[in-house]
Each structure stands twice: as structure tokens, then as C-alpha cells.
Write a protein that holds these residues in place. Sequence first.
Motif, short mmCIF file in Angstrom:
data_model
loop_
_atom_site.label_atom_id
_atom_site.label_comp_id
_atom_site.label_asym_id
_atom_site.label_seq_id
_atom_site.Cartn_x
_atom_site.Cartn_y
_atom_site.Cartn_z
N TYR A 1 -0.43 -5.57 4.75
CA TYR A 1 0.80 -5.96 4.06
C TYR A 1 1.88 -6.25 5.09
O TYR A 1 1.97 -5.53 6.06
CB TYR A 1 1.27 -4.81 3.14
N PRO A 2 2.69 -7.29 4.99
CA PRO A 2 2.75 -8.27 3.92
C PRO A 2 1.82 -9.46 4.14
O PRO A 2 1.63 -10.27 3.25
CB PRO A 2 4.20 -8.72 3.93
N ILE A 3 1.25 -9.61 5.32
CA ILE A 3 0.35 -10.74 5.59
C ILE A 3 -1.07 -10.21 5.69
O ILE A 3 -1.32 -9.20 6.35
CB ILE A 3 0.76 -11.49 6.87
N TRP A 4 -2.01 -10.90 5.05
CA TRP A 4 -3.40 -10.48 5.03
C TRP A 4 -4.30 -11.70 4.90
O TRP A 4 -3.83 -12.79 4.64
CB TRP A 4 -3.64 -9.48 3.90
N LYS A 5 -5.58 -11.52 5.08
CA LYS A 5 -6.53 -12.62 5.02
C LYS A 5 -7.08 -12.78 3.60
O LYS A 5 -7.72 -11.90 3.07
CB LYS A 5 -7.72 -12.37 5.96
N GLY A 6 -6.80 -13.93 3.00
CA GLY A 6 -7.44 -14.29 1.73
C GLY A 6 -8.77 -14.94 2.07
O GLY A 6 -8.85 -15.73 3.02
N ILE A 7 -9.82 -14.61 1.35
CA ILE A 7 -11.12 -15.17 1.70
C ILE A 7 -11.74 -16.05 0.62
O ILE A 7 -12.68 -16.76 0.88
CB ILE A 7 -12.13 -14.08 2.11
N LYS A 8 -11.22 -16.02 -0.59
CA LYS A 8 -11.84 -16.80 -1.66
C LYS A 8 -10.78 -17.57 -2.43
O LYS A 8 -9.75 -17.04 -2.81
CB LYS A 8 -12.60 -15.90 -2.61
N THR A 9 -11.06 -18.85 -2.65
CA THR A 9 -10.22 -19.69 -3.48
C THR A 9 -11.12 -20.70 -4.17
O THR A 9 -12.31 -20.79 -3.86
CB THR A 9 -9.12 -20.39 -2.66
N HIS A 10 -10.59 -21.44 -5.09
CA HIS A 10 -11.34 -22.49 -5.78
C HIS A 10 -10.56 -23.79 -5.67
O HIS A 10 -9.34 -23.78 -5.74
CB HIS A 10 -11.52 -22.15 -7.26
N PRO B 1 0.81 -1.22 0.00
CA PRO B 1 0.00 0.00 0.00
C PRO B 1 0.84 1.27 0.00
O PRO B 1 1.93 1.32 0.57
CB PRO B 1 -0.81 -0.11 1.30
N ILE B 2 0.32 2.29 -0.66
CA ILE B 2 1.00 3.58 -0.73
C ILE B 2 1.26 4.12 0.67
O ILE B 2 2.33 4.67 0.94
CB ILE B 2 0.18 4.56 -1.60
N GLU B 3 0.31 3.90 1.58
CA GLU B 3 0.45 4.37 2.96
C GLU B 3 1.62 3.70 3.69
O GLU B 3 2.09 4.18 4.71
CB GLU B 3 -0.84 4.11 3.75
N LYS B 4 2.09 2.56 3.13
CA LYS B 4 3.20 1.83 3.76
C LYS B 4 4.46 1.91 2.92
O LYS B 4 5.36 1.09 3.05
CB LYS B 4 2.78 0.40 4.02
N GLY B 5 4.52 2.89 2.03
CA GLY B 5 5.72 3.11 1.23
C GLY B 5 5.70 2.54 -0.17
O GLY B 5 6.68 2.65 -0.90
N GLY B 6 4.59 1.90 -0.57
CA GLY B 6 4.49 1.37 -1.93
C GLY B 6 4.23 2.47 -2.94
O GLY B 6 3.90 3.60 -2.57
N GLU B 7 4.38 2.14 -4.20
CA GLU B 7 4.16 3.11 -5.26
C GLU B 7 3.11 2.59 -6.23
O GLU B 7 2.92 1.38 -6.37
CB GLU B 7 5.47 3.40 -5.99
N PHE B 8 2.42 3.50 -6.89
CA PHE B 8 1.39 3.15 -7.85
C PHE B 8 2.05 2.94 -9.21
O PHE B 8 1.94 3.76 -10.12
CB PHE B 8 0.33 4.26 -7.91
N GLU B 9 2.78 1.83 -9.32
CA GLU B 9 3.49 1.47 -10.54
C GLU B 9 3.21 0.01 -10.86
O GLU B 9 2.86 -0.77 -9.97
CB GLU B 9 4.99 1.69 -10.37
N LEU B 10 3.40 -0.36 -12.11
CA LEU B 10 3.11 -1.72 -12.56
C LEU B 10 3.74 -2.79 -11.68
O LEU B 10 3.10 -3.79 -11.36
CB LEU B 10 3.55 -1.90 -14.02
#
Length: 128
Positions: free
Chosen positions: A86-95, A59-68
Motif C-alpha cells: 500500500y499504496p502502490i502494488w502490482k496488479g497481475i490480472k486484467t481483461h 492494511p491493518i499493519e499500516k494503520g488501516g481498519e477492518f471497516e466497510l
Amino acid sequence: MDWTNEQIQAIWEKAIPIPGHSKNEVRMDACGAIIIFKEFTKDKVSFSQYSWTFDIIKPIEKGGEFELINLRPLHTQNAASKGDNYPIWKGIKTHMTSDDGEIMILNINQDVNMNETPDVWSEDDVYF
């Protein structure tokens, strides 16, 4: 922001190809959720079974940049769940597939570590 077709395509190509399926139409996100190219949405609130959007990895708020390099495709439900974590987060959907080959859509609610996501799936991982 208005996205060009080239930007959308470049980010789509970061998703994980699924053997036996057109990489131009169907892929998987970092949580294993199936996403379909034509289901792209610009927001994180338009959920469909296979919808996806762009995620800002760091996230930009954590030093990331809006780049590819800092963008990737995520299923809209996973993107909404990640938020600015970031860097750990909850994934909620998978198949996943059952033993008889049916697709199961799972709500996993488990931690996703940015350093442990696969970059390719084998044919044994998913069928649909």
C-alpha cells in the motif's frame, strides 16, 4: 469471519459497473479484471477466471481498519498479488478485448496506484 449477505453486497457495489451488463452479476475490480458476483470466495487462494474476494485497501499493519470504507472487491489473483502492499502494488490480472471483440485475459504485472483507479468504465472500454 462470517460475512453477511448485506456485507458482501455492500462491498460488491464498490466494484466498477460495466455498461450493457447486469451490475448485480458482473463488474470490474480496480485493475480492470472482470469479476462475477456468484464467484465470491472468502480466501485469496481459490482462483477461477472470475473469482473475487475482499481486499483491505490500507492494511491493518499500516494503520488501516477492518471497516466497510477500507474494504473493496478484487479478483482473487489481484488480491493475492497485493498482499499488504500500500499504496502502490502490482496488479497481475486484467481483461481487455481484441479488435474482433474477443476477451483477452492479461497478466499485466504492473504498478497500481490507489489514487488512480477509475470508478466507471465506458462502453468503449470492455465488451464480453
